[in-house]
Design a protein around this motif. Structure first.
Motif, PDB file in Angstrom:
ATOM      1  N   TYR A  27      55.165  49.755 -10.000  1.00  0.00           N
ATOM      2  CA  TYR A  27      54.164  50.642  -9.389  1.00  0.00           C
ATOM      3  C   TYR A  27      54.510  50.889  -7.924  1.00  0.00           C
ATOM      4  O   TYR A  27      54.435  52.028  -7.450  1.00  0.00           O
ATOM      5  N   LEU A  28      54.856  49.836  -7.216  1.00  0.00           N
ATOM      6  CA  LEU A  28      55.193  49.975  -5.788  1.00  0.00           C
ATOM      7  C   LEU A  28      56.295  51.012  -5.588  1.00  0.00           C
ATOM      8  O   LEU A  28      56.171  51.899  -4.742  1.00  0.00           O
ATOM      9  N   ARG A  29      57.351  50.916  -6.368  1.00  0.00           N
ATOM     10  CA  ARG A  29      58.464  51.867  -6.244  1.00  0.00           C
ATOM     11  C   ARG A  29      58.014  53.300  -6.544  1.00  0.00           C
ATOM     12  O   ARG A  29      58.330  54.225  -5.799  1.00  0.00           O
ATOM     13  N   ARG A  30      57.287  53.479  -7.654  1.00  0.00           N
ATOM     14  CA  ARG A  30      56.826  54.823  -8.047  1.00  0.00           C
ATOM     15  C   ARG A  30      55.884  55.414  -6.994  1.00  0.00           C
ATOM     16  O   ARG A  30      56.004  56.580  -6.626  1.00  0.00           O
ATOM     17  N   ALA A  31      54.933  54.599  -6.533  1.00  0.00           N
ATOM     18  CA  ALA A  31      53.943  55.094  -5.571  1.00  0.00           C
ATOM     19  C   ALA A  31      54.611  55.513  -4.267  1.00  0.00           C
ATOM     20  O   ALA A  31      54.309  56.582  -3.721  1.00  0.00           O
ATOM     21  N   ARG A  32      55.514  54.700  -3.760  1.00  0.00           N
ATOM     22  CA  ARG A  32      56.186  55.029  -2.495  1.00  0.00           C
ATOM     23  C   ARG A  32      57.083  56.256  -2.655  1.00  0.00           C
ATOM     24  O   ARG A  32      57.172  57.090  -1.748  1.00  0.00           O
ATOM     25  N   ALA A  33      57.723  56.396  -3.812  1.00  0.00           N
ATOM     26  CA  ALA A  33      58.570  57.574  -4.056  1.00  0.00           C
ATOM     27  C   ALA A  33      57.712  58.836  -4.127  1.00  0.00           C
ATOM     28  O   ALA A  33      58.070  59.875  -3.552  1.00  0.00           O
ATOM     29  N   ARG A  34      56.568  58.763  -4.807  1.00  0.00           N
ATOM     30  CA  ARG A  34      55.675  59.926  -4.905  1.00  0.00           C
ATOM     31  C   ARG A  34      55.128  60.285  -3.519  1.00  0.00           C
ATOM     32  O   ARG A  34      55.050  61.454  -3.156  1.00  0.00           O
ATOM     33  N   GLU A  35      54.766  59.268  -2.759  1.00  0.00           N
ATOM     34  CA  GLU A  35      54.250  59.514  -1.414  1.00  0.00           C
ATOM     35  C   GLU A  35      55.309  60.200  -0.554  1.00  0.00           C
ATOM     36  O   GLU A  35      55.020  61.189   0.136  1.00  0.00           O
ATOM     37  N   ALA A  36      56.533  59.701  -0.604  1.00  0.00           N
ATOM     38  CA  ALA A  36      57.635  60.283   0.182  1.00  0.00           C
ATOM     39  C   ALA A  36      57.919  61.723  -0.233  1.00  0.00           C
ATOM     40  O   ALA A  36      58.293  62.551   0.601  1.00  0.00           O
ATOM     41  N   ALA A  37      57.688  62.038  -1.504  1.00  0.00           N
ATOM     42  CA  ALA A  37      57.938  63.395  -2.011  1.00  0.00           C
ATOM     43  C   ALA A  37      56.735  64.310  -1.792  1.00  0.00           C
ATOM     44  O   ALA A  37      56.778  65.486  -2.159  1.00  0.00           O
ATOM     45  N   GLY A  38      55.658  63.770  -1.208  1.00  0.00           N
ATOM     46  CA  GLY A  38      54.461  64.582  -0.970  1.00  0.00           C
ATOM     47  C   GLY A  38      53.646  64.842  -2.226  1.00  0.00           C
ATOM     48  O   GLY A  38      52.826  65.753  -2.273  1.00  0.00           O
ATOM     49  N   GLU A  39      53.843  64.021  -3.244  1.00  0.00           N
ATOM     50  CA  GLU A  39      53.119  64.174  -4.505  1.00  0.00           C
ATOM     51  C   GLU A  39      51.878  63.283  -4.515  1.00  0.00           C
ATOM     52  O   GLU A  39      51.835  62.264  -3.820  1.00  0.00           O
ATOM     53  N   PRO A  40      50.860  63.626  -5.326  1.00  0.00           N
ATOM     54  CA  PRO A  40      49.660  62.791  -5.426  1.00  0.00           C
ATOM     55  C   PRO A  40      50.005  61.394  -5.955  1.00  0.00           C
ATOM     56  O   PRO A  40      50.874  61.254  -6.823  1.00  0.00           O
ATOM     57  N   VAL A  41      49.325  60.395  -5.432  1.00  0.00           N
ATOM     58  CA  VAL A  41      49.548  59.014  -5.862  1.00  0.00           C
ATOM     59  C   VAL A  41      48.242  58.486  -6.456  1.00  0.00           C
ATOM     60  O   VAL A  41      47.219  58.435  -5.773  1.00  0.00           O
ATOM     61  N   GLU A  42      48.291  58.110  -7.733  1.00  0.00           N
ATOM     62  CA  GLU A  42      47.142  57.514  -8.416  1.00  0.00           C
ATOM     63  C   GLU A  42      47.087  56.018  -8.146  1.00  0.00           C
ATOM     64  O   GLU A  42      48.126  55.360  -8.033  1.00  0.00           O
ATOM     65  N   ALA A  43      45.874  55.476  -8.116  1.00  0.00           N
ATOM     66  CA  ALA A  43      45.689  54.032  -7.964  1.00  0.00           C
ATOM     67  C   ALA A  43      46.153  53.315  -9.228  1.00  0.00           C
ATOM     68  O   ALA A  43      46.130  53.895 -10.317  1.00  0.00           O
ATOM     69  N   PRO A  44      46.556  52.057  -9.107  1.00  0.00           N
ATOM     70  CA  PRO A  44      46.839  51.264 -10.308  1.00  0.00           C
ATOM     71  C   PRO A  44      45.576  51.195 -11.176  1.00  0.00           C
ATOM     72  O   PRO A  44      44.447  51.269 -10.653  1.00  0.00           O
ATOM     73  N   PRO A  45      45.711  51.030 -12.480  1.00  0.00           N
ATOM     74  CA  PRO A  45      44.567  51.117 -13.385  1.00  0.00           C
ATOM     75  C   PRO A  45      43.367  50.243 -13.034  1.00  0.00           C
ATOM     76  O   PRO A  45      42.237  50.702 -13.083  1.00  0.00           O
ATOM     77  N   LEU A  46      43.547  49.000 -12.674  1.00  0.00           N
ATOM     78  CA  LEU A  46      42.409  48.109 -12.419  1.00  0.00           C
ATOM     79  C   LEU A  46      42.065  47.962 -10.943  1.00  0.00           C
ATOM     80  O   LEU A  46      41.277  47.094 -10.565  1.00  0.00           O
ATOM     81  N   PHE A  47      42.611  48.803 -10.115  1.00  0.00           N
ATOM     82  CA  PHE A  47      42.402  48.698  -8.663  1.00  0.00           C
ATOM     83  C   PHE A  47      40.913  48.637  -8.297  1.00  0.00           C
ATOM     84  O   PHE A  47      40.475  47.745  -7.584  1.00  0.00           O
TER      85      PHE A  47
END
Length: 173
Positions: free
Chosen positions: A43-63
Motif C-alpha cells: 500500500y505504501l508504495r502504491r499510495a506514494r506512486a499515485r500521489e507523485a503522479a497526481g492521482e487520487p489516493v484511497e485510504a487503506p480499507p480499515l483505516f
C-alpha cells in the motif's frame, strides 16, 4: 447503586443520541502511517506512486475503523486505570470498572480519498445487564458512522463493549 448499575443508567440515557466529531481532512501521510503500522508495504508504495503522479489516493480499507481518536493522545494523568482515555470510555468515567472489547462488525462502503473531510457520528445503541460464570457485567452497544461532506457513508462500525467491576488488589483476571 453499584458501579455497573450506574454504567447501565448512564448508557440508557444516551441511547440513540448521536454525536458528531469532525475527523478533519484525510491526508496521504495519515494513510501511510496506518499502512506502516499494519506492515502493508505494498500500500505504501502504491499510495506514494499515485500521489507523485497526481492521482487520487484511497485510504487503506480499515483505516477509519481502526482509528480510535482524531485528537492527540491525552496526557498520562488523564488516563483511566485501565489505560483508556475518558473519551474512549463512555458511560464509565470515574467508576471502578474495567472494559473488554466484545467484538466489532465493520461495513466498508467507500474508501475516503485523500483531501476528503470526514465526520464520525457515534451513538450508544444498546445497554444490557447480564450475568455469567464470572459474575455480573454490562454489554454496551455502539455504532459509529463515517461520512463524507455530502452525507455518503464511507464506513460503519458496530461494536460491543463488556463492562466489568474493577479488579480488587490481589485478584487476577
Amino acid at each position: 447503586m453499584s458501579a455497573l448499575d450506574e454504567v447501565l443508567s448512564r448508557a440508557r440515557g444516551l441511547i440513540d443520541r448521536w454525536e458528531d466529531e469532525d475527523c478533519g481532512t484525510m491526508a496521504v501521510k495519515e494513510f501511510c502511517r496506518y499502512a506502516a503500522a499494519v506492515d502493508d508495504v505494498d500500500y505504501l508504495r502504491r499510495a506514494r506512486a499515485r500521489e507523485a503522479a497526481g492521482e487520487p489516493v484511497e485510504a487503506p480499507p480499515l483505516f477509519l475503523a481502526a482509528t480510535m481518536s482524531w485528537e492527540d493522545g491525552p496526557a498520562e494523568e488523564e488516563l483511566q486505570p485501565d489505560g483508556l482515555a475518558f473519551r474512549e470510555a463512555p458511560c464509565t468515567q470515574g467508576l471502578p470498572v474495567r472494559q473488554v472489547h466484545g467484538g466489532q462488525a465493520v461495513r466498508l462502503s467507500r474508501a475516503p480519498i485523500a483531501g476528503t473531510r470526514v465526520t464520525a457520528s457515534r451513538a450508544v445503541t444498546s445497554a444490557e445487564r447480564k450475568h455469567g460464570r464470572s459474575g455480573d457485567f454490562v454489554l454496551l452497544g455502539f455504532s459509529t458512522r463515517f461520512t463524507s461532506p455530502d452525507g455518503t457513508e464511507l464506513t460503519a462500525v458496530d461494536e460491543t463493549i463488556v463492562v466489568l467491576d474493577a479488579l480488587t488488589k490481589g485478584t487476577s483476571a
